[in-house]
Write an enzyme that holds these catalytic residues in place. Structure first.
Site: not given
Length: 332
Positions: A26, A150, A177
């Site tokens: 977050h 990754y 995304p």
């Protein structure tokens, strides 16, 4: 200490009212955007800093989930970085992301999480994928060598969500995304993504009155950009919608050449010199435009155009790095 955030209720229809929602990562760019997006939701946000909960520690994750019982999970937390970081630290990216994903996804199954949305990356698609890239292109070709480790870790996360859906009936959904930008980005000189890296170099060239600044590659690769607040809204759509697919692309629907992005950022920062391209550095994948028709069918569409979004990103950069903002906001 676990942070909980509660805000006023929004309107009727499916909502997060009274739900225990865990947003991993977050404090990162996307995670921070998710927290901002809940300002009009009466949700019980479960927020854990890295110093409070190490997501690579399975015992700690299981203990935390047993005590807090999240109902909905936005799994955003990950080790991320730009092309330089990925090409020089592949073992770190692979190991840490595999550990984090395995612990959170398996924990969501073990403790009966109602729905989990896992954030992957467009680098999971093959370098030669047909444009715009459909979700079915996953695992159909070779990956970019510079970010292979990754990408493999994120593919593993997608496949783990699929496996738990198939074997255990878990409502686990992955999203992919494009390049993100916006408030909270990482502007590290070596470890940043394309927008943040170019923005910083343009600004530093401006305040140094330099005649030019350099961009990696030859400027011809194309990148699809999406403001981080638009992605946060899309993730909430995916979480609340009766999703029938296990993978959704979430993009703006168009892309720009790196040279175009650099030109816009030079204008935004007020740099008036030349932009030069360092062809000794890698271009990366030449194009990664996503087909976002699946998420559009759920009713979502981006709202922030690149020009205004990049101006906002520059304002955020200056506010977070006052030591670099000698010229203030004069170019705004």
């Amino acid at each position: 200490m676990i942070q909980r955030h509660t805000a006023a209720s929004s309107g009727s229809g499916p909502s997060f009212f009274g739900r225990r929602v865990w947003v991993t990562g977050h404090r990162g760019m996307l995670g921070s955007a998710m927290v901002r997006s809940f300002e009009n939701e009466n949700a019980d946000l479960l927020l854990t800093a890295r110093s409070e909960l190490d997501l690579t520690d399975k015992t700690a994750v299981m203990s935390w989930m047993r005590a807090n019982r999240p109902e909905l999970v936005f799994h955003i937390g990950a080790k991320v970085g730009g092309i330089h970081a990925n090409s020089t630290l592949p073992a770190n990216f692979l190991y840490e992301n595999l550990m984090i994903q395995s612990n959170v996804i398996d924990g969501a199954y073990q403790f009966g999480v109602e729905k989990l949305v896992f954030v992957a990356s467009n680098c999971t698609y093959p370098t030669n994928a047909e444009q715009p890239i459909q979700e079915e292109a996953l695992l159909t070709g070779p990956l970019d060598d510079n970010i292979r480790a990754y990408a493999v870790s994120k593919i593993a996360g997608i496949e783990m969500c699929r496996a738990y859906r198939k074997q255990h009936g878990c409502n686990f959904v992955s999203i992919i995304p494009p390049n993100l930008y916006g408030p909270g980005d990482n502007y590290h000189p070596q470890h940043s993504h394309v927008v943040a890296g170019i923005l910083r170099r343009a600004h530093e060239a401006k305040i140094a009155s330099a005649p030019e600044f350099s961009v990696w590659g030859d400027g011809t690769p194309r990148r699809e950009l999406l403001h981080v607040d638009d992605l946060a809204s899309a993730l909430k759509y995916v979480m609340l919608a009766p999703t029938t697919h296990d993978l959704y692309n979430i993009g703006s629907g168009h892309d720009l050449q790196i040279s175009q992005i650099a030109t816009i950022l030079a204008e935004v920062t007020g740099f008036e010199g030349r932009i030069v391209y360092d062809t000794s550095k890698p271009n990366g994948t030449m194009r990664k435009l996503l087909d976002s028709s699946r998420i559009r069918s759920l009713g979502w569409a981006p709202r922030i155009d690149e020009k205004s979004g990049l101006r906002g990103a520059y304002a955020d950069f200056l506010s977070r790095h006052p030591e670099l903002a000698r010229n203030g906001l004069a170019s705004q």
